[in-house]
Design an enzyme around this catalytic site. Structure first.
Site, PDB file in Angstrom:
ATOM      1  N   GLU A  60       0.811  -1.218   0.000  1.00 30.08           N
ATOM      2  CA  GLU A  60       0.000   0.000   0.000  1.00 30.08           C
ATOM      3  C   GLU A  60       0.844   1.267   0.000  1.00 30.08           C
ATOM      4  O   GLU A  60       0.527   2.247  -0.678  1.00 30.08           O
ATOM      5  CB  GLU A  60      -0.921   0.018   1.227  1.00 30.08           C
ATOM      6  CG  GLU A  60      -2.019  -1.015   1.210  1.00 30.08           C
ATOM      7  CD  GLU A  60      -1.571  -2.401   1.639  1.00 30.08           C
ATOM      8  OE1 GLU A  60      -0.410  -2.550   2.086  1.00 30.08           O
ATOM      9  OE2 GLU A  60      -2.382  -3.344   1.535  1.00 30.08           O
ATOM     10  N   HIS A 129     -11.087  -4.898   9.800  1.00 34.83           N
ATOM     11  CA  HIS A 129     -11.817  -4.868   8.529  1.00 34.83           C
ATOM     12  C   HIS A 129     -13.126  -4.123   8.765  1.00 34.83           C
ATOM     13  O   HIS A 129     -14.205  -4.649   8.528  1.00 34.83           O
ATOM     14  CB  HIS A 129     -12.102  -6.280   8.015  1.00 34.83           C
ATOM     15  CG  HIS A 129     -10.909  -7.004   7.493  1.00 34.83           C
ATOM     16  ND1 HIS A 129      -9.822  -7.301   8.255  1.00 34.83           N
ATOM     17  CD2 HIS A 129     -10.626  -7.488   6.257  1.00 34.83           C
ATOM     18  CE1 HIS A 129      -8.920  -7.949   7.515  1.00 34.83           C
ATOM     19  NE2 HIS A 129      -9.388  -8.077   6.299  1.00 34.83           N
TER      20      HIS A 129
HETATM   21  C1  LIG Z   1      -2.154  -4.553   4.799  1.00 39.90           C
HETATM   22  C2  LIG Z   1      -3.117  -5.422   4.104  1.00 39.90           C
HETATM   23  N1  LIG Z   1      -3.254  -5.308   2.777  1.00 39.90           N
HETATM   24  C3  LIG Z   1      -4.109  -6.103   2.109  1.00 39.90           C
HETATM   25  C4  LIG Z   1      -4.842  -7.030   2.768  1.00 39.90           C
HETATM   26  C5  LIG Z   1      -5.811  -7.940   2.030  1.00 39.90           C
HETATM   27  N2  LIG Z   1      -5.352  -9.294   2.049  1.00 39.90           N
HETATM   28  C6  LIG Z   1      -5.786 -10.176   2.949  1.00 39.90           C
HETATM   29  S1  LIG Z   1      -5.041 -11.647   2.805  1.00 39.90           S
HETATM   30  C7  LIG Z   1      -4.150 -11.129   1.479  1.00 39.90           C
HETATM   31  C8  LIG Z   1      -3.231 -12.036   0.777  1.00 39.90           C
HETATM   32  C9  LIG Z   1      -2.084 -12.356   1.591  1.00 39.90           C
HETATM   33  O1  LIG Z   1      -1.328 -13.277   0.915  1.00 39.90           O
HETATM   34  P1  LIG Z   1      -0.216 -14.074   1.668  1.00 39.90           P
HETATM   35  O2  LIG Z   1       0.545 -13.149   2.544  1.00 39.90           O
HETATM   36  O3  LIG Z   1       0.543 -14.818   0.663  1.00 39.90           O
HETATM   37  O4  LIG Z   1      -1.033 -15.058   2.618  1.00 39.90           O
HETATM   38  P2  LIG Z   1      -2.012 -16.246   2.209  1.00 39.90           P
HETATM   39  O5  LIG Z   1      -3.382 -15.683   2.113  1.00 39.90           O
HETATM   40  O6  LIG Z   1      -1.545 -16.825   0.943  1.00 39.90           O
HETATM   41  O7  LIG Z   1      -1.928 -17.202   3.342  1.00 39.90           O
HETATM   42  C10 LIG Z   1      -4.414  -9.814   1.204  1.00 39.90           C
HETATM   43  C11 LIG Z   1      -3.796  -9.060   0.125  1.00 39.90           C
HETATM   44  C12 LIG Z   1      -4.694  -7.092   4.163  1.00 39.90           C
HETATM   45  N3  LIG Z   1      -5.404  -7.950   4.896  1.00 39.90           N
HETATM   46  N4  LIG Z   1      -3.813  -6.302   4.798  1.00 39.90           N
END
Ligand SMILES: Cc1ncc(C[n+]2csc(CCOP(=O)(O)OP(=O)(O)O)c2C)c(N)n1
Ligand SMILES: [Mg+2]
Lengths: 328, 323
Positions: A60, A129
């Site tokens: 972000e 959220h």
């Molecule tokens: C700071 C922030 N940005 C965006 C999100 C939205 N978001 C939730 S889970 C996710 C994906 C995260 O991917 P990863 O770190 O690979 O974890 P996984 O879901 O694959 O376990 C995102 C972008 C968030 N929760 N927090």
């Protein structure tokens, strides 16, 4: 006139902006996702290409900084934060840079960037959220903040924001996405800083933001059945906000209720109440009342959510006690 | 899977832990489908070997931190399944009193200080707990579990630098499941090269098969020893795959056809089936493994019952714990 939902109106504003102005592009998370942006960006990626709709890594701070840099150098980017909570990671480039930019360089360069942040709460998602942080950004000089409450304004305010010339925070609310309303097909702007009177009345002025406009209109309808006539003002833009419209109405009715579905302390409602108290105290017939969320993070459990979020019923009981009409 | 010199009781513990997580998550998936659970649940199915291998290499006092996909971390560290299920059901008996839901859970009694859904948020917090341990000389290690997506945040890069500089007893365990919600890793970076970030900051980094609980265990063991000797942080990247969708019980085929083929390949690398083979190779009978399965299922069913029978939090308490 043609009817669109709020979410369709946001999408149409993006499509028209992208079609007309090669300086416009969008960067942020979820732009290529079938679900992330709640349909507000549906298909734009194929219509305008992935070069202009950059679905980004989970970064972000950097994506927002990039957009601001592009804006300073002549583009008109829209940064997309699918939740306002995530935008907190990008506060430095918005507050320290974009908002200050015009001033610190004596107006020689500007940052015409739009930061779009979505309030997306409820559904047992919990504290991270849920947050509606408009007040934090309203505090910052050099930054405009708009919060459309209708499909018409969702489109017109996005177009106004992109063409404003300075940084604008555009906050839309997922709880409004399915609201339908008339939306002109042409490319139009809703002036930033102008409120809209959604209902006229003589007994009480209700000023509301975003999702609370809908709730206040519901409340006003029910109060009207009991002979209480409310004037409902949709603020639309919270920085700058339409002081003249609010003061005029509050002076007419002598009573002011401000509804903002966000925390109470130092909130939008507090600012409006303070201004009206300063400038029109003598025209008021009683204390100004705020209807806001309590000063607590959003809980997850359904029983606590029920107690936490506010709706028309809160407005109704506040209005009734202001008018001493709780029991007939 | 290599033959392991690890004692059989430890392998059995690993097996039980992984099966418990699997059954727990499957039960959550079913209860979401049934409409009983509303809080968004990011299931850990397919990744069980990572939480298990890492947490069983730790001491009870060691700290663990997680993110949005952390039911597995909670259970592997020894958190009570009943209070986790109750939290997911939004009940007062939940591990966060119903405030947190699936995405904000904790079990401080076993060192799980918190998991939160803001991606990458707990990476610096884990390093902070390691700093505290270093200052107190209490020999605790702190582990941050995070996904591949989290390495795209500044939090990650700033924190590994600090951790290296201050020689903090912290382990960065990256669970690289190739996706951050709908985006494949190669749509988010020029190469699948997360572990290379370690070298740039002087943090030793290894890439291990995250579906092999034994190598995750060994890597964690080595890293904790380094940390306890005062030699600083390590980065362990575990290659894995989430079987279900980003959130919820679906199989998430909407992210593109590529995933369907991928999923088949990864289903064949089921971490539980692989450990079962090792156990059988070491003379454990299939019947014993089936018993473990049944026992775990009973634990999970009891947790559901506990959650269903518990009361919701009192709405009058909505302001409790704010300050
Ligand atoms: C700071 C922030 N940005 C965006 C999100 C939205 N978001 C939730 S889970 C996710 C994906 C995260 O991917 P990863 O770190 O690979 O974890 P996984 O879901 O694959 O376990 C995102 C972008 C968030 N929760 N927090
Ligand atoms: Mg991932």
């Amino acid at each position: 006139m043609r009817t669109l939902t709020y979410v369709q109106a946001i999408r149409e504003a993006h499509a028209q902006l992208l079609a007309r102005d090669p300086r416009v592009f969008v960067i942020g998370q979820g732009l290529w996702s079938p679900w992330y942006a709640g349909g507000s960006m549906q298909g734009l990626e194929t219509e305008f290409g992935r070069d202009r709709l950059l679905d980004s890594p989970v970064s972000e701070n950097a994506t927002t900084g990039l957009a601001i840099g592009a804006a300073i150098s002549g583009m008109h980017p829209i940064v997309f934060h699918p939740r306002m909570d995530f935008m907190l990671l990008a506060v430095d480039p918005v507050v320290n840079q974009a908002a200050n930019w015009s001033y610190i360089f004596g107006g020689r360069t500007k940052a015409p960037v739009v930061i779009r942040a979505v309030v997306n709460r409820g559904g047992e998602q919990g504290a991270q959220h849920a947050q509606a942080l408009q007040a934090m950004f309203m505090h910052v000089p050099g930054l405009k903040v708009v919060m459309p409450a209708t499909p018409h304004d969702a489109k017109g305010l996005l177009i106004a924001a992109v063409n404003d010339g300075g940084p604008v925070l555009y906050i839309d609310d997922r709880w409004l996405y399915n609201e339908a309303g008339e939306v002109p097909e042409d490319f139009y702007s809703v002036p930033i800083g102008e409120a809209a009177r959604r209902r006229s009345g003589r007994d009480l002025t209700i000023v509301a933001t975003s999702v609370m406009v809908k709730e206040c209109l519901r409340a006003a309808e029910s109060l009207a059945e009991r002979g209480i006539e409310c004037e409902v003002i949709d603020l639309r833009s919270i920085k700058p906000w339409d002081e003249r419209c609010v003061i005029e109405s509050a002076s007419k009715t002598g009573r002011l209720l401000v509804a903002d579905a966000a925390w109470r302390t130092c909130g939008v409602a507090a600012e409006i109440a303070a201004t009206v108290a300063e400038k029109a105290f003598c025209r008021l017939r009683g204390p100004i009342v705020r209807v806001t969320l309590p000063d607590a993070p959003a809980p997850s459990s359904r029983s606590l959510e029920q107690a936490y979020f506010i709706d028309a019923t809160y407005v109704i009981s506040a209005a009734e006690s202001m008018l001493g009409a709780r029991e007939e | 899977m290599p033959d392991s010199a690890l004692p059989i009781f430890l392998l059995k513990r690993m097996y039980r832990t992984m099966v418990l997580i699997r059954r727990f998550e499957e039960q959550v998936a079913d209860r979401v489908t049934a409409g009983e659970i509303k809080t968004p649940c990011h299931l850990y199915i397919g990744q069980e070997a990572i939480a298990t291998g890492a947490c069983l290499a730790l001491e009870r006092e060691d700290y663990v931190w997680g993110g949005h996909r952390s039911h597995g971390h909670y259970l592997a560290k020894g958190g009570d399944p009943n209070t986790l299920m109750a939290e997911i059901y939004g009940k007062a008996a939940g591990c966060a009193g119903g405030r947190g839901g699936s995405m904000h859970i904790c079990a401080p009694e076993v060192g799980l200080l918190g998991t939160v859904p803001l991606v990458a948020a707990t990476i610096p917090l884990a390093a902070g707990a390691a700093l505290a341990s270093k200052m107190r000389r209490d020999r605790r290690v702190s582990v941050a579990f995070f996904g591949d997506g989290a390495t795209e945040e500044g939090h990650f890069h700033e924190t590994i630098n600090l951790a290296a500089l201050y020689r903090l007893p912290v382990l960065f365990v990256c669970e690289n499941n190739l996706y951050a919600s709908h985006m494949h890793i190669l749509e988010r970076r020029i190469a699948d090269n997360i572990a290379e970030a370690g070298a740039a900051h002087g943090v030793p980094a290894t890439v291990v098969d995250g579906n092999d609980v034994l190598v995750v265990y060994e890597a964690t063991r080595a890293a904790t020893e380094r940390a306890r000797q005062g030699l600083g942080p390590s980065l362990i990247e575990c290659s894995t795959y989430r079987w279900r969708g980003h959130v919820g019980p679906s199989w998430d085929m909407d992210v593109g056809l590529k995933r369907k083929d991928e999923l088949q390949e990864w289903l064949a690398r089921d971490p539980i089936a692989r450990l079962a083979e090792v156990l059988i190779g070491r003379g454990v009978g299939r019947e014993e493994l089936e018993n473990v399965d049944r026992e775990c299922l009973a634990v999970v069913e009891a947790a559901v019952k506990f959650a269903q029978d518990s009361p919701y939090p009192d709405p009058g308490e909505v302001l409790a714990h704010v300050l």
